[in-house]
Design a protein around this motif. Sequence first.
Motif, PDB file in Angstrom:
ATOM      1  N   ARG A  29       0.821  -1.208   0.000  1.00  0.00           N
ATOM      2  CA  ARG A  29       0.000   0.000   0.000  1.00  0.00           C
ATOM      3  C   ARG A  29       0.856   1.259   0.000  1.00  0.00           C
ATOM      4  O   ARG A  29       0.495   2.276  -0.609  1.00  0.00           O
ATOM      5  CB  ARG A  29      -0.936  -0.005   1.217  1.00  0.00           C
ATOM      6  CG  ARG A  29      -1.949   1.139   1.243  1.00  0.00           C
ATOM      7  CD  ARG A  29      -2.702   1.174   2.554  1.00  0.00           C
ATOM      8  NE  ARG A  29      -1.819   1.489   3.665  1.00  0.00           N
ATOM      9  CZ  ARG A  29      -1.405   2.719   3.953  1.00  0.00           C
ATOM     10  NH1 ARG A  29      -1.795   3.750   3.211  1.00  0.00           N
ATOM     11  NH2 ARG A  29      -0.608   2.929   4.976  1.00  0.00           N
ATOM     12  N   GLN A  30       2.001   1.203   0.673  1.00  0.00           N
ATOM     13  CA  GLN A  30       2.895   2.356   0.759  1.00  0.00           C
ATOM     14  C   GLN A  30       3.754   2.540  -0.488  1.00  0.00           C
ATOM     15  O   GLN A  30       4.487   3.514  -0.581  1.00  0.00           O
ATOM     16  CB  GLN A  30       3.793   2.217   1.996  1.00  0.00           C
ATOM     17  CG  GLN A  30       3.036   2.311   3.321  1.00  0.00           C
ATOM     18  CD  GLN A  30       3.914   1.972   4.513  1.00  0.00           C
ATOM     19  OE1 GLN A  30       5.017   1.437   4.363  1.00  0.00           O
ATOM     20  NE2 GLN A  30       3.424   2.264   5.703  1.00  0.00           N
ATOM     21  N   GLY A  31       3.677   1.609  -1.431  1.00  0.00           N
ATOM     22  CA  GLY A  31       4.409   1.760  -2.686  1.00  0.00           C
ATOM     23  C   GLY A  31       5.778   1.114  -2.706  1.00  0.00           C
ATOM     24  O   GLY A  31       6.548   1.321  -3.653  1.00  0.00           O
ATOM     25  N   PHE A  32       6.126   0.308  -1.703  1.00  0.00           N
ATOM     26  CA  PHE A  32       7.414  -0.389  -1.698  1.00  0.00           C
ATOM     27  C   PHE A  32       7.383  -1.515  -2.729  1.00  0.00           C
ATOM     28  O   PHE A  32       6.366  -2.192  -2.902  1.00  0.00           O
ATOM     29  CB  PHE A  32       7.700  -0.984  -0.318  1.00  0.00           C
ATOM     30  CG  PHE A  32       8.174   0.005   0.707  1.00  0.00           C
ATOM     31  CD1 PHE A  32       9.471  -0.061   1.201  1.00  0.00           C
ATOM     32  CD2 PHE A  32       7.337   0.997   1.175  1.00  0.00           C
ATOM     33  CE1 PHE A  32       9.910   0.851   2.154  1.00  0.00           C
ATOM     34  CE2 PHE A  32       7.765   1.917   2.119  1.00  0.00           C
ATOM     35  CZ  PHE A  32       9.057   1.846   2.607  1.00  0.00           C
ATOM     36  N   GLY A  33       8.517  -1.725  -3.423  1.00  0.00           N
ATOM     37  CA  GLY A  33       8.635  -2.846  -4.329  1.00  0.00           C
ATOM     38  C   GLY A  33       8.940  -4.121  -3.563  1.00  0.00           C
ATOM     39  O   GLY A  33       9.335  -4.087  -2.391  1.00  0.00           O
ATOM     40  N   ILE A  34       8.769  -5.254  -4.227  1.00  0.00           N
ATOM     41  CA  ILE A  34       9.007  -6.526  -3.550  1.00  0.00           C
ATOM     42  C   ILE A  34      10.478  -6.687  -3.196  1.00  0.00           C
ATOM     43  O   ILE A  34      10.837  -7.310  -2.196  1.00  0.00           O
ATOM     44  CB  ILE A  34       8.524  -7.705  -4.422  1.00  0.00           C
ATOM     45  CG1 ILE A  34       8.467  -8.986  -3.583  1.00  0.00           C
ATOM     46  CG2 ILE A  34       9.400  -7.874  -5.664  1.00  0.00           C
ATOM     47  CD1 ILE A  34       7.749 -10.123  -4.272  1.00  0.00           C
ATOM     48  N   ASP A  35      11.384  -6.078  -4.005  1.00  0.00           N
ATOM     49  CA  ASP A  35      12.810  -6.142  -3.678  1.00  0.00           C
ATOM     50  C   ASP A  35      13.106  -5.372  -2.394  1.00  0.00           C
ATOM     51  O   ASP A  35      13.931  -5.792  -1.573  1.00  0.00           O
ATOM     52  CB  ASP A  35      13.648  -5.595  -4.831  1.00  0.00           C
ATOM     53  CG  ASP A  35      13.217  -4.209  -5.271  1.00  0.00           C
ATOM     54  OD1 ASP A  35      12.081  -3.802  -4.963  1.00  0.00           O
ATOM     55  OD2 ASP A  35      14.019  -3.528  -5.946  1.00  0.00           O
ATOM     56  N   ALA A  36      12.395  -4.245  -2.195  1.00  0.00           N
ATOM     57  CA  ALA A  36      12.574  -3.466  -0.956  1.00  0.00           C
ATOM     58  C   ALA A  36      12.026  -4.234   0.241  1.00  0.00           C
ATOM     59  O   ALA A  36      12.601  -4.191   1.335  1.00  0.00           O
ATOM     60  CB  ALA A  36      11.876  -2.115  -1.084  1.00  0.00           C
ATOM     61  N   LEU A  37      10.936  -4.952   0.030  1.00  0.00           N
ATOM     62  CA  LEU A  37      10.359  -5.755   1.104  1.00  0.00           C
ATOM     63  C   LEU A  37      11.350  -6.814   1.591  1.00  0.00           C
ATOM     64  O   LEU A  37      11.572  -6.980   2.796  1.00  0.00           O
ATOM     65  CB  LEU A  37       9.077  -6.436   0.613  1.00  0.00           C
ATOM     66  CG  LEU A  37       8.377  -7.376   1.594  1.00  0.00           C
ATOM     67  CD1 LEU A  37       7.736  -6.586   2.724  1.00  0.00           C
ATOM     68  CD2 LEU A  37       7.328  -8.217   0.871  1.00  0.00           C
TER      69      LEU A  37
END
Length: 267
Positions: free
Chosen positions: A89-97
């Motif tokens: 929801r906050q716009g983070f990419g899966i790599d950032a996760l």
Amino acid sequence: MTLSDFIEADLEGLIDDWTEYARALCPKNRQHGKAQLRDSARELLIGIAADMREAQTGAQQKAKSHGEQPDLDSGFNEIGRGHATERHRQGFGIDALVAEFRALRASVLRRWQRTNRLDSTAFQEMIRFNEAVDQMVAASVRQYSLQAEHIRDLFTGVLAHDMRSPVGAILNSAHVVLRDENFSSTSVRAGVNLQHSAERLKRLIDDLFIFTRTRLGDAMPVEPTRQDFGRILLGSLDEVRAARPDAQIVAQSAGDLTGVWDAARIN
């Protein structure tokens, strides 16, 4: 001090490390406050510490290392899913996760190393810690992927729905043009091709819309009726010839080609 005890004792420092790294990963076009970035860090860390304290047999440890999770709906996995939903929801990419968990792993072990003597017991605790983090990552990535697929399906459904109007206008215009008796034979053929292509495009858009609804939970409708497959084939070839007027296309058929099909789906 055991690693699980250390995590709970140094909770605020670990959360601060988590927040600082999350701020570095935050999308450039979005600004999130500290409270948003801290997100479920406290729940994650407490959940990991609790998981480490649970009794575990050698067989269970092996199964976990192979990614076998008997209780996907456990509270532990629910924490990971909740975090993934919020980051999406906050716009983070899966790599950032995934990077967040990598940084969390390094932060915990680095801080613990400063206060603890590493021995055989410590190594076993590190193994349990890594298992817990890996399980949390798996639950988070799975949830993030489901969220991304859901949003993509919604977008596709809206796009297909909105494309119906302009295609309908093209189709109606083709009908009007074909009623003009002053058109030359060449123009009439072009109008027929336009009409057929617009009808075909409308069916494709309808199929896309139905497929998206199916992905979102509805069943895909199928309407089989008695059809002549030869006529279906010739209709498809007319569209190809309209797009490739210089191509030489020959269709051959033999025998009884009638059957029960959904012509719109196999055309």
